[in-house]
Scaffold this active site. Sequence first.
Site, PDB file in Angstrom:
ATOM      1  N   ARG A   1       0.845  -1.190   0.000  1.00 11.38           N
ATOM      2  CA  ARG A   1       0.000   0.000   0.000  1.00 11.38           C
ATOM      3  C   ARG A   1       0.883   1.243   0.000  1.00 11.38           C
ATOM      4  O   ARG A   1       1.880   1.306   0.719  1.00 11.38           O
ATOM      5  CB  ARG A   1      -0.934   0.022   1.217  1.00 11.38           C
TER       6      ARG A   1
ATOM      7  N   GLU B   1      -4.731   6.809  -5.167  1.00 12.94           N
ATOM      8  CA  GLU B   1      -4.946   6.027  -6.397  1.00 12.94           C
ATOM      9  C   GLU B   1      -6.331   6.335  -6.952  1.00 12.94           C
ATOM     10  O   GLU B   1      -7.274   6.446  -6.166  1.00 12.94           O
ATOM     11  CB  GLU B   1      -4.817   4.540  -6.095  1.00 12.94           C
TER      12      GLU B   1
ATOM     13  N   HIS C   1      -1.193  -0.444  -9.796  1.00 16.92           N
ATOM     14  CA  HIS C   1      -1.711  -1.399  -8.797  1.00 16.92           C
ATOM     15  C   HIS C   1      -2.220  -2.687  -9.479  1.00 16.92           C
ATOM     16  O   HIS C   1      -3.406  -2.999  -9.445  1.00 16.92           O
ATOM     17  CB  HIS C   1      -2.834  -0.754  -7.961  1.00 16.92           C
TER      18      HIS C   1
HETATM   19  C1  DGY Z   1      -4.430  -6.744  -2.789  1.00 21.33           C
HETATM   20  O1  DGY Z   1      -5.196  -7.587  -3.287  1.00 21.33           O
HETATM   21  O2  DGY Z   1      -4.661  -6.219  -1.697  1.00 21.33           O
HETATM   22  C2  DGY Z   1      -3.155  -6.377  -3.444  1.00 21.33           C
HETATM   23  O3  DGY Z   1      -3.004  -5.026  -3.517  1.00 21.33           O
HETATM   24  C3  DGY Z   1      -2.888  -7.119  -4.730  1.00 21.33           C
HETATM   25  O4  DGY Z   1      -2.326  -6.346  -5.706  1.00 21.33           O
END
Ligand code: DGY
Length: 320
Positions: A238, A267, A286
Amino acid sequence: MKPSVFITRKLPEEIVAPLKEKFTVRMWDSEDVAVTHAVLREEITQVDALWTMLSDTIDRDMLESATNLKVISNLAVGYNNIDTEAANEMGIIVTNTPDVLTETTADLAFGLLLATARRFNTAEKELRQGGWLSWTPMGFTGMDVHGTTVGIIGMGRIGEAVARRAKGFNMDVLYHNRSRKPETEEEYGVAFAELDDLLQRADHVVILAPFTEETKGMIGGRELGLMKKTATLISVSRGCIVDEVALYDALKNKKIFGAGLDVFETEPVPVRHPLLTLPNVTAVPHIGSASVKTRLTMMKLNVDAITDVLEGREPANRVV
Ligand code: DGY
């Protein structure tokens, strides 16, 4: 009356079909554009189940208006977008999609590491723009990956999968985690290090820790200052774990070699974001778990969880 489900993004019909057979299903009608806050606010007051994306913020305020809601199933392993404490207090079950995305996300993390260290983005951009005029002895040279030391911050399932890949590249693996993991150390031949020590010794630092109050801003100016000038930072869990202003400064002033970013503080990341102006940043939107097979498998877990809760069974992958 049949229980109702709201899905916050347009998902493949064949995946949603089993839910439609049993429940009243409403689905946001765009795959690319996120559900509006107004629609989500309205739906949450009515439905029994909510199928969310990691980009949907479900806070306490929103949960307080959710009088029928029994389950939120999140299409991600991370669930920091949901106030799980509030959900728990209100008796709302939250589920996620672990395990099935582990190897796919580790592939992305390792790929981003390779791309960043070996400067794929700069080399490809130059080639496409006609800048490849002759082979040059030191042109597009980067940093080696094989035989170096990787420092993994957050040794969960994805961390272990990255460690396995690193071993295939003959790398030494250091890790930092909230708690030490002796079995993992034994099984994968990895060594625990305190954070500062890891940052000082690693040639490549991979961030895979979950986003919590403790990890928020964990990598700031001081921490980046401990890293080698030749090191890369790969951020895949994150964005808010890294202080982006400090990261910009470190990259711009060549305090570290490069950064590979799959995640950002905000994002989607704005196209004019300062980090995107730097040639030593490799950025992707992402996409950690974004393989066709994995995303469809994750969706099936959501379908099972929603069905289980609405039919009175305990769901798998319950986080609260
Ligand atoms: C999630 O699924 O939390 C991740 O960010 C996978 O990219």
